[in-house]
Structures are given as C-alpha cells and as structure tokens.
Write a protein that holds these residues in place. Structure first.
Motif, PDB file in Angstrom:
ATOM      1  N   GLU A  31       0.824  -1.209   0.000  1.00 37.92           N
ATOM      2  CA  GLU A  31       0.000   0.000   0.000  1.00 37.92           C
ATOM      3  C   GLU A  31       0.862   1.266   0.000  1.00 37.92           C
ATOM      4  O   GLU A  31       0.647   2.194  -0.773  1.00 37.92           O
ATOM      5  CB  GLU A  31      -0.906  -0.026   1.237  1.00 37.92           C
ATOM      6  N   ARG A  32       1.876   1.261   0.845  1.00 38.40           N
ATOM      7  CA  ARG A  32       2.693   2.472   0.956  1.00 38.40           C
ATOM      8  C   ARG A  32       3.579   2.691  -0.265  1.00 38.40           C
ATOM      9  O   ARG A  32       3.806   3.819  -0.683  1.00 38.40           O
ATOM     10  CB  ARG A  32       3.551   2.381   2.216  1.00 38.40           C
ATOM     11  N   PHE A  33       4.099   1.626  -0.842  1.00 37.14           N
ATOM     12  CA  PHE A  33       5.072   1.786  -1.932  1.00 37.14           C
ATOM     13  C   PHE A  33       4.478   1.488  -3.307  1.00 37.14           C
ATOM     14  O   PHE A  33       5.196   1.397  -4.286  1.00 37.14           O
ATOM     15  CB  PHE A  33       6.294   0.903  -1.673  1.00 37.14           C
ATOM     16  N   HIS A  34       3.175   1.295  -3.354  1.00 40.37           N
ATOM     17  CA  HIS A  34       2.497   1.072  -4.633  1.00 40.37           C
ATOM     18  C   HIS A  34       3.130  -0.052  -5.436  1.00 40.37           C
ATOM     19  O   HIS A  34       3.521   0.116  -6.588  1.00 40.37           O
ATOM     20  CB  HIS A  34       2.472   2.365  -5.466  1.00 40.37           C
ATOM     21  N   LEU A 300      12.980  -8.180   1.455  1.00 39.17           N
ATOM     22  CA  LEU A 300      12.846  -7.019   0.570  1.00 39.17           C
ATOM     23  C   LEU A 300      14.235  -6.523   0.127  1.00 39.17           C
ATOM     24  O   LEU A 300      14.452  -6.190  -1.032  1.00 39.17           O
ATOM     25  CB  LEU A 300      12.092  -5.897   1.289  1.00 39.17           C
ATOM     26  N   ARG A 301      15.183  -6.506   1.078  1.00 38.19           N
ATOM     27  CA  ARG A 301      16.519  -5.958   0.761  1.00 38.19           C
ATOM     28  C   ARG A 301      17.314  -6.874  -0.151  1.00 38.19           C
ATOM     29  O   ARG A 301      17.812  -6.468  -1.184  1.00 38.19           O
ATOM     30  CB  ARG A 301      17.291  -5.716   2.066  1.00 38.19           C
ATOM     31  N   GLN A 306      14.775  -4.215  -2.849  1.00 37.46           N
ATOM     32  CA  GLN A 306      13.934  -3.036  -2.601  1.00 37.46           C
ATOM     33  C   GLN A 306      14.377  -2.411  -1.274  1.00 37.46           C
ATOM     34  O   GLN A 306      13.779  -2.651  -0.222  1.00 37.46           O
ATOM     35  CB  GLN A 306      12.447  -3.434  -2.562  1.00 37.46           C
ATOM     36  N   GLU A 307      15.435  -1.626  -1.327  1.00 35.93           N
ATOM     37  CA  GLU A 307      16.043  -1.108  -0.106  1.00 35.93           C
ATOM     38  C   GLU A 307      15.119  -0.161   0.664  1.00 35.93           C
ATOM     39  O   GLU A 307      15.051  -0.212   1.898  1.00 35.93           O
ATOM     40  CB  GLU A 307      17.367  -0.411  -0.454  1.00 35.93           C
ATOM     41  N   ASP A 308      14.414   0.720  -0.035  1.00 37.64           N
ATOM     42  CA  ASP A 308      13.549   1.665   0.678  1.00 37.64           C
ATOM     43  C   ASP A 308      12.476   0.927   1.468  1.00 37.64           C
ATOM     44  O   ASP A 308      12.173   1.272   2.615  1.00 37.64           O
ATOM     45  CB  ASP A 308      12.869   2.629  -0.307  1.00 37.64           C
ATOM     46  N   GLU A 309      11.898  -0.083   0.841  1.00 37.54           N
ATOM     47  CA  GLU A 309      10.859  -0.864   1.489  1.00 37.54           C
ATOM     48  C   GLU A 309      11.430  -1.598   2.711  1.00 37.54           C
ATOM     49  O   GLU A 309      10.811  -1.635   3.775  1.00 37.54           O
ATOM     50  CB  GLU A 309      10.264  -1.889   0.509  1.00 37.54           C
ATOM     51  N   ALA A 310      12.636  -2.164   2.538  1.00 37.19           N
ATOM     52  CA  ALA A 310      13.277  -2.895   3.645  1.00 37.19           C
ATOM     53  C   ALA A 310      13.525  -1.964   4.823  1.00 37.19           C
ATOM     54  O   ALA A 310      13.186  -2.290   5.976  1.00 37.19           O
ATOM     55  CB  ALA A 310      14.606  -3.499   3.166  1.00 37.19           C
TER      56      ALA A 310
END
Ligand code: IPM
Ligand code: MG
Length: 362
Positions: A31-34, A300-301, A306-310
C-alpha cells in the motif's frame, strides 16, 4: 506496478501465525510503496509429512524455484519425533535445493529492550554484529552412517565452499565496520585448518582493508557473552553457526526478535525467523512476530532489492518497540497478530526515513 511472487511456507507450530504476521506487513508495504505481492502457500515439514508422507514435496520445491523470494515460518515438533522422516529434513533439503549457502543472521540489541536482556545493560548496549553461517555443507550434509553399534556424520568442506561464503562475509564486513572474526576449531579439526587457510588467503588477496581475526568456537561462545560489542561480522561453518546464532539471539532479550536470510548465487533467497516452531505456545496468538517481520525486511533488501521498502519495515519495527509494543516473550500483552498490525500501522503512518542498511550482499 511492480509485482513480486512470494512463496510462503508456513510449516509447523507457530509458523503459520508468524507467516500471517509477515503477510500483514507486506500488505502495508504494498500500500505504501504502490507495489504488489502475489502469494502462494505450500507444504513443508510436519504439515507436509501429515499430508503427503514427505517433509518436502517436489511440488513445494518447484514453487520455491519459480518464486522471486521464499518466506518460511518454522518446521518441527514432538508430534513427528517417532516417524521415519523428520520435518527438519524438509528444511535442509530445501536449503540444498535452492543452493542457499550463505545464512545471514544479524544480532542487534534495541536500546528500548535492554532491560529484557539476560545480560547486564553495560555489556549488551550497542551490540550490533552479523553472523555469516555456511548453510549447505559440513556435518549437516556429509555422509551419514548408522548401525546398531555406531553412528557417524561426516564433516566435509571443499575449498570452493569456504571461498564463496568467505567472500560474502568479507564484502559485508567492508560495508560495515571493517572487521571479520572467522570462527573455527583449528586446534582439533582438519576442516577447520582448511577453513582458516582459505579465509586467510581470500583476505590477503582481496580484502586487506578488512581486519581479520581467527577465533576458536569455544572461546567465541564465551566472548559473545563477555563482550558482544567486540564483533562486527562473524564467519563460521554450518554447525558452529547454528549454535552461536541461538546464543547471539538472546542477547537482545528474545530469540523471537531474530531474523535470517539465506542466499545463494541466484535468486530466490529463503527468509525465515531464527526461532523454531515453539509447539508449546503454538496456536495461541502469543508468539513474537518481529523475527518474521524483520526477515521480511531482509527479503525485501536481499531477495527483491527493494532497499527503501526494507528500511521502512525496520523503521516501523523500531518505532513500534520505542512506543512500547511488546509481546509476552518481552513481558508484554500484545498478541502476535496485534503486534503485526501495530507494525503495519506504523509503516503506513510513518514518513520515509533515511535508510540504515549496513550490509551489502555481493
Ligand atoms: C536453524 C535450525 C535448523 C538448523 C534446524 C531446524 C534444522 O536450528 O535454522 O538454525 O539446524 O539449521
Ligand atoms: Mg538453529
């Protein structure tokens, strides 16, 4: 929209509960990262033995190989103690089938949880190291023999097996505080002598900027308790890593907090909390999902890059802990699902933060 295929292996005991918690957090990430996560769930361990007779059905392996990343809850339990196949065999076979030779187990102590540590605050404060455990070799996978009068588990390591995990650990040390402790039993074991030689050679050839020290496993078990802050990256073989990582996991107050990532040369990686199936508390919604949720951060990382998500997941865990969210293992009241919802809410509420990723895989 980015779409990631995640294979879930809930397994046994508290495994299904922490897997639901992990999914809850991934929903919030989406939801947050689309982005989108597509899940499929498969059998492993005791649950697979009950349904198929096998701890790792071929169909599960195929699903894992197709996935972008694999999340595993836990396997095992007394129910299967007497059977011909043990649930743990499923996990070992899966590690081997995915070729995930590097098991990364970060040990970090949260300031807000210092009082939960069995050790004194001044000893554990600021502890932050990571164990690189070799995961597909050694006595776990050597030839096994059993007669009525003897049993043996061969411990075998090849130069190549030592080199690849050593390189991964040195690269991580370089991206952190630049120190690597290689742990062995070179005063007794032939495999450890080879381990020490190979690690030294890799260091001298390609990682001279990293400070290398060799240590014996028995002494390390002691030093981890006396001065855990002394460590940055610990590199060790399969069995020693299994033992030391359980020891390390309680420094922070509960094994329920500890995550792990298991990586090979190619995707997909396998991500699982360090804790086991905890049959004594299974099905009661009281276990701590943070180890599973921090494993999702590692997924995630390292699994999806996906570093931002991690970082966002890790920050949400930090905030939830700082605000006092606690499960029973940390003398709190929150259930497993409520803790996951708290962290998911933090994730959706929080503004993006600076990343504090300290490790690189490569
Ligand atoms: C771990 C576990 C496993 C291991 C068991 C369940 C086979 O203890 O992941 O640390 O020994 O590797
Ligand atoms: Mg273990």
């Amino acid at each position: 929209m980015k779409n990631f295929n995640i294979t879930l292996l809930p397994g046994d005991g508290v495994g299904p509960e922490v897997t639901r918690a992990a999914q809850e957090v991934l929903h919030a990430v989406a939801e947050r990262f689309h982005c989108r996560f597509t899940f499929d769930s498969h059998l492993i361990g005791g649950a697979a033995i009950d349904a198929t007779g096998e701890p790792l059905p071929a169909e599960t392996v195929a699903a894992c190989k197709r996935a972008d990343a694999v999340f595993l809850g836990a396997v095992g339990g007394p129910k299967w103690d007497r059977g011909p196949r043990r649930p743990e065999q499923g996990l070992l076979e899966l590690r081997r089938a995915l070729g995930v030779f590097a098991n990364i187990r970060p040990a970090r102590v949260y300031d807000d949880l210092l009082d939960q540590s069995p050790l004194r605050r001044d000893i554990v404060a600021d502890t932050d190291f990571v164990i690189f455990r070799e995961l597909t070799g050694g006595s776990y996978f050597g030839e096994k023999q059993r007669t009525d009068t003897f049993a043996s588990d061969q411990c075998l390591y090849t130069v190549g097996e030592i080199e690849r995990i050593a390189r991964a650990a040195f690269a991580a040390a370089r991206a952190r505080r630049g120190k690597l402790t290689s742990v062995d039993k070179a005063n007794v074991l032939e495999t450890s002598k080879l381990w020490r030689e190979v690690v030294t050679r890799i260091h001298d050839a390609d990682f001279r900027d990293v400070k290398l020290e060799h240590a014996l496993v028995d002494s390390t078990a002691m030093q981890l308790i006396r001065q855990p802050r002394a460590y940055d990256v610990i590199l060790t073989e399969n069995m020693f890593g299994d033992i030391l990582s359980d020891e390390a996991s309680v420094l922070g107050g509960s094994i329920g907090l500890a995550p792990s990532a298991s990586l090979g040369a190619d995707r997909p990686g396998l991500f699982e909390p360090v804790h086991g199936s905890a049959p004594d508390i299974a099905g009661r919604d009281i276990c701590n999902p943070i180890g599973a949720i921090l494993s999702i951060a590692l997924l995630l990382r390292y699994g999806l890059k996906q570093e931002d998500e991690a970082s966002a997941v890790e920050a949400a865990v930090d905030t939830a802990i700082a605000r006092g969210a606690r499960t029973a293992d940390l003398a709190g009241e929150l259930g497993c699902q409520a803790m996951a919802e708290t962290i998911a809410d933090e994730l959706l509420r929080a503004a993006p933060r600076a990343s504090y990723a300290q490790m690189h895989w490569g």
